[in-house]
Motif scaffolding. Structure first.
Motif, PDB file in Angstrom:
ATOM      1  N   ASP A  56     -35.770  38.250  42.690  1.00  0.00           N
ATOM      2  CA  ASP A  56     -35.788  36.988  41.949  1.00  0.00           C
ATOM      3  C   ASP A  56     -35.131  37.148  40.583  1.00  0.00           C
ATOM      4  O   ASP A  56     -34.431  36.241  40.116  1.00  0.00           O
ATOM      5  CB  ASP A  56     -37.231  36.511  41.762  1.00  0.00           C
ATOM      6  N   CYS A  57     -35.357  38.293  39.960  1.00  0.00           N
ATOM      7  CA  CYS A  57     -34.743  38.553  38.659  1.00  0.00           C
ATOM      8  C   CYS A  57     -33.225  38.617  38.800  1.00  0.00           C
ATOM      9  O   CYS A  57     -32.485  38.043  37.991  1.00  0.00           O
ATOM     10  CB  CYS A  57     -35.291  39.860  38.091  1.00  0.00           C
ATOM     11  N   ARG A  59     -31.402  37.225  41.087  1.00  0.00           N
ATOM     12  CA  ARG A  59     -30.932  35.864  41.370  1.00  0.00           C
ATOM     13  C   ARG A  59     -30.836  35.040  40.083  1.00  0.00           C
ATOM     14  O   ARG A  59     -29.836  34.356  39.854  1.00  0.00           O
ATOM     15  CB  ARG A  59     -31.895  35.203  42.355  1.00  0.00           C
ATOM     16  N   SER A  60     -31.863  35.124  39.250  1.00  0.00           N
ATOM     17  CA  SER A  60     -31.874  34.380  37.993  1.00  0.00           C
ATOM     18  C   SER A  60     -30.748  34.831  37.072  1.00  0.00           C
ATOM     19  O   SER A  60     -30.066  34.007  36.442  1.00  0.00           O
ATOM     20  CB  SER A  60     -33.224  34.546  37.300  1.00  0.00           C
ATOM     21  N   LEU A  61     -30.512  36.141  37.002  1.00  0.00           N
ATOM     22  CA  LEU A  61     -29.436  36.644  36.146  1.00  0.00           C
ATOM     23  C   LEU A  61     -28.066  36.201  36.659  1.00  0.00           C
ATOM     24  O   LEU A  61     -27.167  35.902  35.874  1.00  0.00           O
ATOM     25  CB  LEU A  61     -29.503  38.167  36.053  1.00  0.00           C
ATOM     26  N   GLU A  63     -27.455  33.415  38.197  1.00  0.00           N
ATOM     27  CA  GLU A  63     -27.315  32.015  37.800  1.00  0.00           C
ATOM     28  C   GLU A  63     -26.840  31.911  36.350  1.00  0.00           C
ATOM     29  O   GLU A  63     -25.937  31.136  36.023  1.00  0.00           O
ATOM     30  CB  GLU A  63     -28.653  31.305  37.978  1.00  0.00           C
ATOM     31  N   THR A  64     -27.455  32.712  35.473  1.00  0.00           N
ATOM     32  CA  THR A  64     -27.097  32.680  34.053  1.00  0.00           C
ATOM     33  C   THR A  64     -25.664  33.149  33.828  1.00  0.00           C
ATOM     34  O   THR A  64     -24.896  32.520  33.076  1.00  0.00           O
ATOM     35  CB  THR A  64     -28.061  33.558  33.248  1.00  0.00           C
ATOM     36  N   GLU A  75     -29.922  24.587  39.793  1.00  0.00           N
ATOM     37  CA  GLU A  75     -31.167  25.249  39.403  1.00  0.00           C
ATOM     38  C   GLU A  75     -31.910  25.736  40.640  1.00  0.00           C
ATOM     39  O   GLU A  75     -31.995  25.042  41.659  1.00  0.00           O
ATOM     40  CB  GLU A  75     -32.035  24.288  38.602  1.00  0.00           C
ATOM     41  N   SER A  76     -32.477  26.946  40.536  1.00  0.00           N
ATOM     42  CA  SER A  76     -33.122  27.568  41.696  1.00  0.00           C
ATOM     43  C   SER A  76     -34.296  26.744  42.219  1.00  0.00           C
ATOM     44  O   SER A  76     -34.540  26.695  43.432  1.00  0.00           O
ATOM     45  CB  SER A  76     -33.572  28.987  41.359  1.00  0.00           C
ATOM     46  N   ASP A  80     -34.474  25.615  46.046  1.00  0.00           N
ATOM     47  CA  ASP A  80     -35.589  25.994  46.922  1.00  0.00           C
ATOM     48  C   ASP A  80     -36.277  24.764  47.511  1.00  0.00           C
ATOM     49  O   ASP A  80     -36.730  24.782  48.660  1.00  0.00           O
ATOM     50  CB  ASP A  80     -36.591  26.854  46.160  1.00  0.00           C
ATOM     51  N   ASP A 190     -29.591  44.231  35.420  1.00  0.00           N
ATOM     52  CA  ASP A 190     -28.671  43.647  34.456  1.00  0.00           C
ATOM     53  C   ASP A 190     -27.287  44.278  34.581  1.00  0.00           C
ATOM     54  O   ASP A 190     -26.262  43.579  34.560  1.00  0.00           O
ATOM     55  CB  ASP A 190     -29.231  43.840  33.045  1.00  0.00           C
TER      56      ASP A 190
END
Length: 300
Positions: A56-57, A59-61, A63-64, A75-76, A80, A190
């Motif tokens: 999940d981390c 995936r979020s990175l 996106e950013t 937006e995730s 979802d 990262d």
């Protein structure tokens, strides 16, 4: 003469070092120039053996970082929700994208391409004071074509220890106790994301991603004004597939509204009030896939 045990040790170290050098090489990637550059992207839940929080981390990175390169990224939470409505997302921890349905999923998400992450894993190796910790996997940006527009495979990681950093033995021994903690994993994630996203071209300049969201025709209906408790229904017309919530009176903030499957753009939500507590004005907020918000008010 070197003993057989020492020779075996040296051979093992060479194998580990060579494997590490290969793993830390540049990102393996390819780009199909025959396909148009996507303007909008939805990042699907990543699949693999890595812990779900780590996936999940990542995936979020992604996106950013994709947004920082100019892409419009859905937006995730919105992605979802749509995947759940399609019946594709029952358990986020074991989500697997179906290659045969990628085009259908992309169209349902109303984006130019979807980012698929597979074989996302985290591994570690430790032998005496030599340690290795890595994170990586395979990524692909897919539209409707049989081949992905872009794909990449990479592992981020590194070695540490007496063998590679002579004179750092005490630092490395202390690091062993902290190695593999969430902070160490986060640093690798990262690095992995930054390395991979750097292989993507920037998004097309000055490209629009469709109309901004709208909301209108907000109505408030009270079921039984004379009862001790009453059901209040809020309806509105808004951009299809947007996420809608309303605020009404004390204690009812951010109440979700649902879209009528048979009437795209028609939303309704409800809440219960004690007699006399219903507010006079309701505020409805519509949020689209890319985080753009529209607001409208209605009154009884």
């Amino acid at each position: 003469m070197r003993s057989s045990g020492a020779a075996a040790t040296v051979a093992a170290l060479k194998v580990v070092l060579l494997a590490g050098a290969a793993a830390c090489a540049g990102v393996s990637h390819s780009l199909d120039p025959s396909q148009p550059v996507p303007k909008s992207i939805a990042v699907l839940p990543f699949a693999g053996s890595a812990d779900q929080l780590a996936r999940d981390c990542a995936r979020s990175l992604f996106e950013t970082r994709l947004a920082a390169r100019g892409y419009a990224v859905a937006e995730s939470a919105w992605v979802d929700r749509r995947l759940s409505e399609l019946g594709d997302l029952r358990d986020p921890s074991d989500y697997m994208s179906d290659a045969e349905r990628i085009g259908e999923v992309r169209r349902a998400l109303d984006v130019d391409a979807v980012l698929v992450g597979s074989a996302i894993d985290e591994s570690s190796f430790q032998w005496v004071v030599l340690r290795r910790h890595s994170f990586g996997g395979e990524l692909a940006l897919r539209g409707d074509a049989s081949r992905p527009w872009w794909r990449a495979s990479h592992r981020a990681g590194g070695f540490g220890g007496l063998v590679l950093r002579s004179g750092q033995i005490f630092t490395e021994l202390r690091a062993q106790s902290a190695h593999g903690t969430p902070m160490a994993t986060l640093a690798l994630i990262d690095e992995f994301v930054e390395d991979v996203v750097d292989t993507l071209p920037p998004a097309p300049a000055d490209e629009r991603i469709g109309d901004a969201p709208f909301v209108r025709d907000v109505r408030l209906q009270r079921a039984d004004p004379d009862a001790d408790r009453t059901r209040v229904t809020v309806s509105a017309t808004a951009s299809p597939r947007a996420s809608l919530r309303f605020d009404l009176g004390p204690g009812h903030i951010g109440v979700p509204m649902v879209e009528d499957p048979g009437r795209p753009g028609a939303f309704v939500g409800a809440c219960d009030f004690a007699a006399g507590d219903v507010g006079a004005t309701v505020t409805v907020r519509a949020r689209d896939a890319f985080g753009r918000v529209a607001t409208a008010e209605g009154a009884r």
